[in-house]
Design a protein around this motif. Structure first.
Motif, PDB file in Angstrom:
ATOM      1  N   CYS A   1      43.076  27.826  43.397  1.00 50.78           N
ATOM      2  CA  CYS A   1      43.690  28.383  42.190  1.00 50.78           C
ATOM      3  C   CYS A   1      45.209  28.322  42.339  1.00 50.78           C
ATOM      4  CB  CYS A   1      43.227  29.815  41.928  1.00 50.78           C
ATOM      5  SG  CYS A   1      43.433  30.959  43.303  1.00 50.78           S
ATOM      6  N   LEU A   2      45.897  28.588  41.216  1.00 54.55           N
ATOM      7  CA  LEU A   2      47.346  28.439  41.169  1.00 54.55           C
ATOM      8  C   LEU A   2      47.730  27.055  41.697  1.00 54.55           C
ATOM      9  CD1 LEU A   2      48.491  32.017  42.272  1.00 54.55           C
ATOM     10  CD2 LEU A   2      48.021  31.178  39.967  1.00 54.55           C
ATOM     11  N   LYS A   3      48.850  26.950  42.359  1.00 53.67           N
ATOM     12  CA  LYS A   3      49.309  25.636  42.824  1.00 53.67           C
ATOM     13  C   LYS A   3      48.597  25.217  44.100  1.00 53.67           C
ATOM     14  CE  LYS A   3      53.435  23.113  44.310  1.00 53.67           C
ATOM     15  NZ  LYS A   3      54.891  23.212  44.634  1.00 53.67           N
ATOM     16  N   ASP A   4      48.558  26.124  45.071  1.00 54.41           N
ATOM     17  CA  ASP A   4      47.975  25.771  46.370  1.00 54.41           C
ATOM     18  C   ASP A   4      47.265  26.952  47.027  1.00 54.41           C
ATOM     19  OD1 ASP A   4      50.117  27.371  47.368  1.00 54.41           O
ATOM     20  OD2 ASP A   4      51.398  25.597  47.518  1.00 54.41           O
ATOM     21  N   ASN A   5      46.956  28.000  46.244  1.00 59.37           N
ATOM     22  CA  ASN A   5      46.228  29.158  46.786  1.00 59.37           C
ATOM     23  C   ASN A   5      44.738  28.873  46.884  1.00 59.37           C
ATOM     24  OD1 ASN A   5      48.775  30.571  45.686  1.00 59.37           O
ATOM     25  ND2 ASN A   5      47.700  32.263  46.690  1.00 59.37           N
ATOM     26  N   TYR A   6      44.077  29.651  47.736  1.00 61.93           N
ATOM     27  CA  TYR A   6      42.629  29.759  47.712  1.00 61.93           C
ATOM     28  C   TYR A   6      42.257  31.188  47.359  1.00 61.93           C
ATOM     29  CZ  TYR A   6      41.912  25.190  49.807  1.00 61.93           C
ATOM     30  OH  TYR A   6      41.887  23.833  50.038  1.00 61.93           O
ATOM     31  N   GLY A   7      41.246  31.315  46.515  1.00 63.46           N
ATOM     32  CA  GLY A   7      40.635  32.605  46.255  1.00 63.46           C
ATOM     33  C   GLY A   7      39.331  32.696  47.025  1.00 63.46           C
ATOM     34  N   PHE A   8      38.954  33.920  47.383  1.00 67.60           N
ATOM     35  CA  PHE A   8      37.717  34.144  48.108  1.00 67.60           C
ATOM     36  C   PHE A   8      36.982  35.322  47.492  1.00 67.60           C
ATOM     37  CE2 PHE A   8      40.923  32.709  51.198  1.00 67.60           C
ATOM     38  CZ  PHE A   8      40.348  31.514  51.604  1.00 67.60           C
ATOM     39  N   LEU A   9      35.729  35.111  47.152  1.00 69.12           N
ATOM     40  CA  LEU A   9      34.835  36.190  46.764  1.00 69.12           C
ATOM     41  C   LEU A   9      33.806  36.346  47.869  1.00 69.12           C
ATOM     42  CD1 LEU A   9      34.208  35.334  42.999  1.00 69.12           C
ATOM     43  CD2 LEU A   9      35.581  37.229  43.890  1.00 69.12           C
TER      44      LEU A   9
ATOM     45  N   LEU B   1      27.183  44.235  46.584  1.00 71.00           N
ATOM     46  CA  LEU B   1      28.590  44.606  46.408  1.00 71.00           C
ATOM     47  C   LEU B   1      29.460  43.370  46.670  1.00 71.00           C
ATOM     48  CD1 LEU B   1      28.733  48.112  48.131  1.00 71.00           C
ATOM     49  CD2 LEU B   1      28.528  47.587  45.702  1.00 71.00           C
ATOM     50  N   THR B   2      30.470  43.208  45.832  1.00 76.78           N
ATOM     51  CA  THR B   2      31.256  41.973  45.849  1.00 76.78           C
ATOM     52  C   THR B   2      32.745  42.293  45.835  1.00 76.78           C
ATOM     53  OG1 THR B   2      29.511  40.797  44.654  1.00 76.78           O
ATOM     54  CG2 THR B   2      31.707  39.819  44.627  1.00 76.78           C
ATOM     55  N   ALA B   3      33.483  41.640  46.726  1.00 82.35           N
ATOM     56  CA  ALA B   3      34.928  41.858  46.826  1.00 82.35           C
ATOM     57  C   ALA B   3      35.684  40.555  46.615  1.00 82.35           C
ATOM     58  CB  ALA B   3      35.286  42.443  48.192  1.00 82.35           C
ATOM     59  N   SER B   4      36.838  40.677  46.018  1.00 79.13           N
ATOM     60  CA  SER B   4      37.792  39.573  45.962  1.00 79.13           C
ATOM     61  C   SER B   4      38.833  39.812  47.043  1.00 79.13           C
ATOM     62  CB  SER B   4      38.473  39.507  44.591  1.00 79.13           C
ATOM     63  OG  SER B   4      39.408  38.457  44.539  1.00 79.13           O
ATOM     64  N   ILE B   5      39.026  38.820  47.899  1.00 73.36           N
ATOM     65  CA  ILE B   5      40.107  38.902  48.885  1.00 73.36           C
ATOM     66  C   ILE B   5      41.388  38.480  48.179  1.00 73.36           C
ATOM     67  CG2 ILE B   5      40.976  38.144  51.110  1.00 73.36           C
ATOM     68  CD1 ILE B   5      38.359  39.659  51.352  1.00 73.36           C
TER      69      ILE B   5
ATOM     70  N   ILE C   1      39.266  34.020  38.988  1.00 72.93           N
ATOM     71  CA  ILE C   1      38.326  34.919  39.681  1.00 72.93           C
ATOM     72  C   ILE C   1      37.199  35.317  38.739  1.00 72.93           C
ATOM     73  CG2 ILE C   1      38.087  37.225  40.696  1.00 72.93           C
ATOM     74  CD1 ILE C   1      40.961  36.771  41.844  1.00 72.93           C
ATOM     75  N   ASN C   2      37.532  35.645  37.503  1.00 73.80           N
ATOM     76  CA  ASN C   2      36.493  36.000  36.526  1.00 73.80           C
ATOM     77  C   ASN C   2      35.561  34.821  36.249  1.00 73.80           C
ATOM     78  OD1 ASN C   2      37.052  38.737  36.047  1.00 73.80           O
ATOM     79  ND2 ASN C   2      38.715  38.226  34.640  1.00 73.80           N
ATOM     80  N   ARG C   3      36.110  33.628  36.182  1.00 77.87           N
ATOM     81  CA  ARG C   3      35.255  32.452  35.974  1.00 77.87           C
ATOM     82  C   ARG C   3      34.287  32.267  37.133  1.00 77.87           C
ATOM     83  NH1 ARG C   3      39.782  30.249  33.144  1.00 77.87           N
ATOM     84  NH2 ARG C   3      40.817  29.613  35.071  1.00 77.87           N
ATOM     85  N   GLN C   4      34.791  32.453  38.338  1.00 75.09           N
ATOM     86  CA  GLN C   4      33.935  32.296  39.514  1.00 75.09           C
ATOM     87  C   GLN C   4      32.854  33.375  39.559  1.00 75.09           C
ATOM     88  OE1 GLN C   4      34.017  29.803  41.791  1.00 75.09           O
ATOM     89  NE2 GLN C   4      35.703  28.769  40.732  1.00 75.09           N
TER      90      GLN C   4
ATOM     91  N   ALA D   1      44.486  43.550  35.926  1.00 76.18           N
ATOM     92  CA  ALA D   1      43.572  42.933  34.968  1.00 76.18           C
ATOM     93  C   ALA D   1      42.123  43.014  35.437  1.00 76.18           C
ATOM     94  CB  ALA D   1      43.964  41.480  34.735  1.00 76.18           C
ATOM     95  N   LEU D   2      41.897  42.804  36.730  1.00 74.79           N
ATOM     96  CA  LEU D   2      40.534  42.842  37.251  1.00 74.79           C
ATOM     97  C   LEU D   2      39.990  44.266  37.290  1.00 74.79           C
ATOM     98  CD1 LEU D   2      40.943  40.172  40.049  1.00 74.79           C
ATOM     99  CD2 LEU D   2      39.479  39.987  38.025  1.00 74.79           C
ATOM    100  N   LYS D   3      40.849  45.211  37.616  1.00 74.24           N
ATOM    101  CA  LYS D   3      40.391  46.604  37.624  1.00 74.24           C
ATOM    102  C   LYS D   3      40.056  47.070  36.205  1.00 74.24           C
ATOM    103  CE  LYS D   3      41.330  51.115  39.623  1.00 74.24           C
ATOM    104  NZ  LYS D   3      42.180  51.863  40.569  1.00 74.24           N
ATOM    105  N   LYS D   4      40.845  46.626  35.254  1.00 73.59           N
ATOM    106  CA  LYS D   4      40.580  46.996  33.863  1.00 73.59           C
ATOM    107  C   LYS D   4      39.232  46.457  33.409  1.00 73.59           C
ATOM    108  CE  LYS D   4      42.561  46.713  29.200  1.00 73.59           C
ATOM    109  NZ  LYS D   4      43.718  46.203  28.394  1.00 73.59           N
ATOM    110  N   LYS D   5      38.889  45.262  33.814  1.00 64.60           N
ATOM    111  CA  LYS D   5      37.633  44.636  33.396  1.00 64.60           C
ATOM    112  C   LYS D   5      36.421  45.187  34.142  1.00 64.60           C
ATOM    113  CE  LYS D   5      35.299  40.123  33.146  1.00 64.60           C
ATOM    114  NZ  LYS D   5      34.796  40.271  31.753  1.00 64.60           N
TER     115      LYS D   5
END
Length: 255
Positions: A10-18, A26-30, A38-41, A67-71
């Motif tokens: 995601c972004l330019k060169d980041n990695y996201g991890f769920l 139970l599921t966490a986003s690092i 993150i929402n798409r994933q 944004a994620l906490k709101k959702k």
């Protein structure tokens, strides 16, 4: 493994991890580099976000918190030393604290250097460490706030983990890091072989993350600052590891 890991760019060169605890769901986003991705994933996996585990305050790591906490109404866990900078933080943690995700647990390590309050999460039973911007494949984080001594001490905590530990770094910097590493450690046979493999992986658009600690110990110059051969190569003969690390970091900053 007790946890299931979903990695995505995601972004330019980041990695996201769920990460999802198989027993409880139970599921966490690092970190939260990109809330929309993150929402798409989460939607693609059919998972519900219950936690966010922040490593440090930088916007490409905590920018999606609100944004994620709101959702999702998820619990946000982050570094105690940066609690005033972590958006919507609920739980502050630091060195030796344990974070539970269902039956899975992570030990927290303080790893200041990139920022003063940076932390990492080590899921020992799964052989996985989410290291944020403390260490990268063949690299380490810039010293945005900390000192070389602080970062070297932080890296010692990672070096002490089991060698088979998978390191989930937050950025795809490996190819550039390999070029720098070869410039100061050109006689390292393992490094030369690895650099060639990295070029092939990136040409095929394959991620070089996660990496494995044992491989980093052989090839990552920032973890090898105490190595006599490497010290000689950078004209730091008889210097201490901290001084050599500082020299390597300074060379990389202008490479």
């Amino acid at each position: 493994m007790a946890i299931e890991i979903r990695q995505f760019p995601c972004l330019k060169d980041n990695y996201g991890f769920l990460i999802r605890d198989r027993s409880s769901g139970l599921t966490a986003s690092i970190d939260t580099p990109d809330a929309a991705e993150i929402n798409r994933q989460l939607d693609n996996a059919g998972w519900r976000l219950t936690h966010i585990l922040n490593t440090h305050w930088h916007p490409d790591h905590a920018g999606g918190n609100i944004a994620l906490k709101k959702k999702w109404g998820c619990e946000i866990i982050g570094p105690r030393a940066e609690a005033d900078k972590i958006p919507s933080i609920d739980c502050e943690v630091g060195d030796d604290d344990i974070v539970n995700l269902g039956r899975s647990e992570a030990k927290v390590f303080d790893t200041p250097g990139h920022t003063l309050g940076h932390i990492i999460y080590h899921f020992a039973d799964d052989g996985a460490a989410f290291v944020g911007d403390t260490v990268f494949a063949l690299g380490c984080g810039r010293l945005c706030e900390g000192t070389p001594a602080q970062m070297w001490n932080s890296l010692q905590k990672i070096i002490a983990l089991p060698p088979e530990t998978k390191l989930y770094c937050a950025h795809e910097y490996t190819q550039a890091n390999a070029k720098f590493a070869l410039s100061i450690d050109p006689e390292n046979k393992n490094l030369k072989e690895r650099a060639n493999e990295i070029d092939k992986m990136r040409l095929a658009n394959k991620p070089t993350v996660p990496t494995v600690l044992s491989l980093e110990l052989e090839t990552n110059p920032f973890l090898r600052a105490g190595n006599e051969q490497l010290q000689n190569a950078i004209n730091m003969n008889n210097a201490g590891a901290v001084e050599s690390f500082a020299k390597i970091r300074a060379l990389k900053d202008v490479f």
